[in-house]
Design a protein around this motif. Structure first.
Motif, short mmCIF file in Angstrom:
data_model
loop_
_atom_site.label_atom_id
_atom_site.label_comp_id
_atom_site.label_asym_id
_atom_site.label_seq_id
_atom_site.Cartn_x
_atom_site.Cartn_y
_atom_site.Cartn_z
N SER A 55 -4.91 16.70 -39.84
CA SER A 55 -3.73 17.35 -39.25
C SER A 55 -3.41 18.63 -40.03
O SER A 55 -3.86 18.81 -41.17
CB SER A 55 -2.50 16.43 -39.28
N GLY A 56 -2.60 19.47 -39.42
CA GLY A 56 -2.10 20.66 -40.11
C GLY A 56 -1.20 20.26 -41.27
O GLY A 56 -1.16 20.94 -42.30
N THR A 57 -0.49 19.15 -41.11
CA THR A 57 0.40 18.67 -42.17
C THR A 57 -0.42 18.25 -43.39
O THR A 57 -0.05 18.56 -44.53
CB THR A 57 1.24 17.48 -41.66
N THR A 81 10.60 27.73 -38.37
CA THR A 81 9.25 27.18 -38.23
C THR A 81 9.35 25.80 -37.61
O THR A 81 10.44 25.29 -37.37
CB THR A 81 8.55 27.11 -39.62
N ALA A 82 8.19 25.19 -37.34
CA ALA A 82 8.16 23.79 -36.94
C ALA A 82 8.41 22.94 -38.20
O ALA A 82 8.00 23.33 -39.30
CB ALA A 82 6.81 23.44 -36.33
N PRO A 84 7.09 20.35 -39.74
CA PRO A 84 6.08 19.91 -40.71
C PRO A 84 5.86 20.88 -41.87
O PRO A 84 5.50 20.45 -42.97
CB PRO A 84 4.80 19.77 -39.88
N THR A 85 6.09 22.19 -41.66
CA THR A 85 5.99 23.14 -42.77
C THR A 85 6.83 22.65 -43.93
O THR A 85 6.41 22.68 -45.09
CB THR A 85 6.55 24.53 -42.34
N VAL A 127 5.11 31.51 -43.03
CA VAL A 127 4.67 31.06 -41.71
C VAL A 127 4.56 32.26 -40.78
O VAL A 127 5.52 33.04 -40.67
CB VAL A 127 5.67 30.04 -41.10
N HIS A 156 0.42 28.78 -36.08
CA HIS A 156 0.71 29.51 -34.84
C HIS A 156 -0.20 30.71 -34.66
O HIS A 156 -0.05 31.45 -33.70
CB HIS A 156 2.15 30.05 -34.85
N SER A 177 -3.57 24.29 -37.69
CA SER A 177 -3.37 23.00 -37.01
C SER A 177 -4.10 23.02 -35.68
O SER A 177 -4.10 24.03 -34.98
CB SER A 177 -1.87 22.78 -36.76
N GLN A 179 -3.40 20.55 -33.39
CA GLN A 179 -2.57 19.59 -32.65
C GLN A 179 -2.58 19.96 -31.16
O GLN A 179 -3.02 21.06 -30.79
CB GLN A 179 -1.15 19.65 -33.29
#
Ligand SMILES: *Cc1c(COP(=O)(O)O)cnc(C)c1O
Length: 362
Positions: A55-57, A81-82, A84-85, A127, A156, A177, A179
């Motif tokens: 995952s990106g996380t 940001t989303a 998870p950052t 980000v 992104h 990511s 996702q």
């Protein structure tokens, strides 16, 4: 309704035979298919130190570990940001220190970051919000001047460039990511790209319990805390088929983004985002600043177009309440920002219709 985000999978005639082959190959865990995916991705971003994860996380967590971030340290980050950052930072036990954004771009402001650096600062998280590269020149200077690693969360911004070179090469760490709704999906997955070979080698251990895949279990001795973060052959196979058609996935975002840049310039009630010199966005979302946002969103919805702010400013979550601080530019930006559909599913007719509806006012 023209959606704001969409999952892009390859044609089943191409994907399904490739998937079937790997599914019944007897080897679905991390194997040579993962290596092949990584090599292909390395070619795409032109950085041979790329490590795939699930995952990106996970990619962010590995970067934070390698930056030496621990409980009690500080990491400067952006609230726009989303989540998870920032949950990746809190996962390490470090304190998040918010920097304000640059009102012109929505991205984390290098001047404010510099003001917030202390002896406890272990990393700076930036980000490329909505696919707009951060001020890479300024952050490279900060990374050098304070000897503090920058982690570029480019979830992104796959395919975006700075000075003609794709993101993935500009800081000690860059993460991506894959996702479901990102430019390129492998169902789930991520990548972390490095500048240093040493970080690259350590990341390969951390993603697999600290074990070295090139040695037998008997010859292995775990010396570093690892995790189950590796990618498997099945997701990697999807990634390979996706990378074979990566231009079909990324290019339309860029073409549509440039179209909006031209057509919406000077339109009443609309403020466009600005880009830093030498940067080429990959427009994962097309962001505008508008007056009367609620009216704007309902006017577009009436015409079958989805528009939304999508993200919630992360500093408003209770879990981050001990980081609360005044962020005057974010206050202004987050009241006005809205995204409109921009991806590969938006046709030429639809993007023209979107422009027409906006020009007619709300
Ligand atoms: C999607 C996303 C992530 C997390 O990626 P996952 O693959 O879902 O773990 C991190 N940062 C940003 C900005 C994202 O949009």
């Amino acid at each position: 309704m023209i959606p704001l985000v969409k999952t892009g999978l390859p044609n089943p005639d191409i994907l399904m035979p490739a998937l079937e082959k790997v599914l019944y190959s007897g080897y679905i865990a991390q194997g040579t298919v993962v290596d092949e995916f990584e090599n292909k991705f390395s070619d795409y971003v032109e950085n041979k130190f790329s490590v795939s994860v699930n995952s990106g996380t996970a990619a962010l967590h590995i970067a934070l570990i390698l930056a030496g971030v621990k409980k009690g340290d500080e990491v400067i980050s952006t609230p726009l940001t989303a989540e998870p950052t920032n949950t990746a930072i809190s996962q390490t036990g470090a304190k998040i220190v918010w920097a304000d954004i640059d009102l012109k771009t929505g991205n984390i402001c290098p001047k404010d970051v510099e003001k917030k650096i202390t002896s406890k600062t272990k990393a700076i998280m930036v980000v490329d919000y909505a696919g707009i590269p951060v001020d890479i020149d300024a952050f490279q200077t900060i990374e050098r001047k304070y000897n503090t690693p920058v982690i570029q969360d480019a979830a992104h911004a796959l395919g975006a460039k700075f000075a003609g070179q794709k993101l993935g090469n500009h800081f000690r760490f860059t993460t991506f990511s894959f996702q479901a709704i990102k430019h390129m999906t492998t169902i789930d997955g991520g990548m972390v790209c490095f500048k240093n070979e040493d970080d690259y080698e350590k990341a390969k251990l951390i993603r697999w319990f600290g074990l070295d895949k090139t040695k037998t279990r008997q010859k292995n001795d775990i010396t570093i805390q690892g995790y189950k973060y590796h990618m498997n052959n099945v997701n990697a196979q999807i990634g390979i088929v996706q990378l074979n058609r990566i231009h079909e996935l990324v290019d339309p975002y860029i073409e549509n983004g440039k179209f909006y840049d031209q057509e919406l310039k000077g339109v009443k009630g609309v403020e466009l985002i600005e880009y830093y010199p030498k940067s080429e966005p990959s427009y994962w979302l097309y962001t505008l600043k508008v007056e009367n946002r609620d009216m704007f969103i309902s006017k577009l919805a009436e015409k079958g177009i989805m528009a939304s702010e999508l993200h919630k400013r992360n500093d408003s979550h209770s879990i981050f309440s001990n980081s609360k601080t005044s962020l005057p530019s974010l206050d202004i930006f987050s009241k006005k920002m809205v995204h409109i559909p921009c991806g590969w599913w938006v046709t030429k007719e639809e993007r023209q219709k979107i422009v027409n509806v906006i020009k007619n006012g709300w």
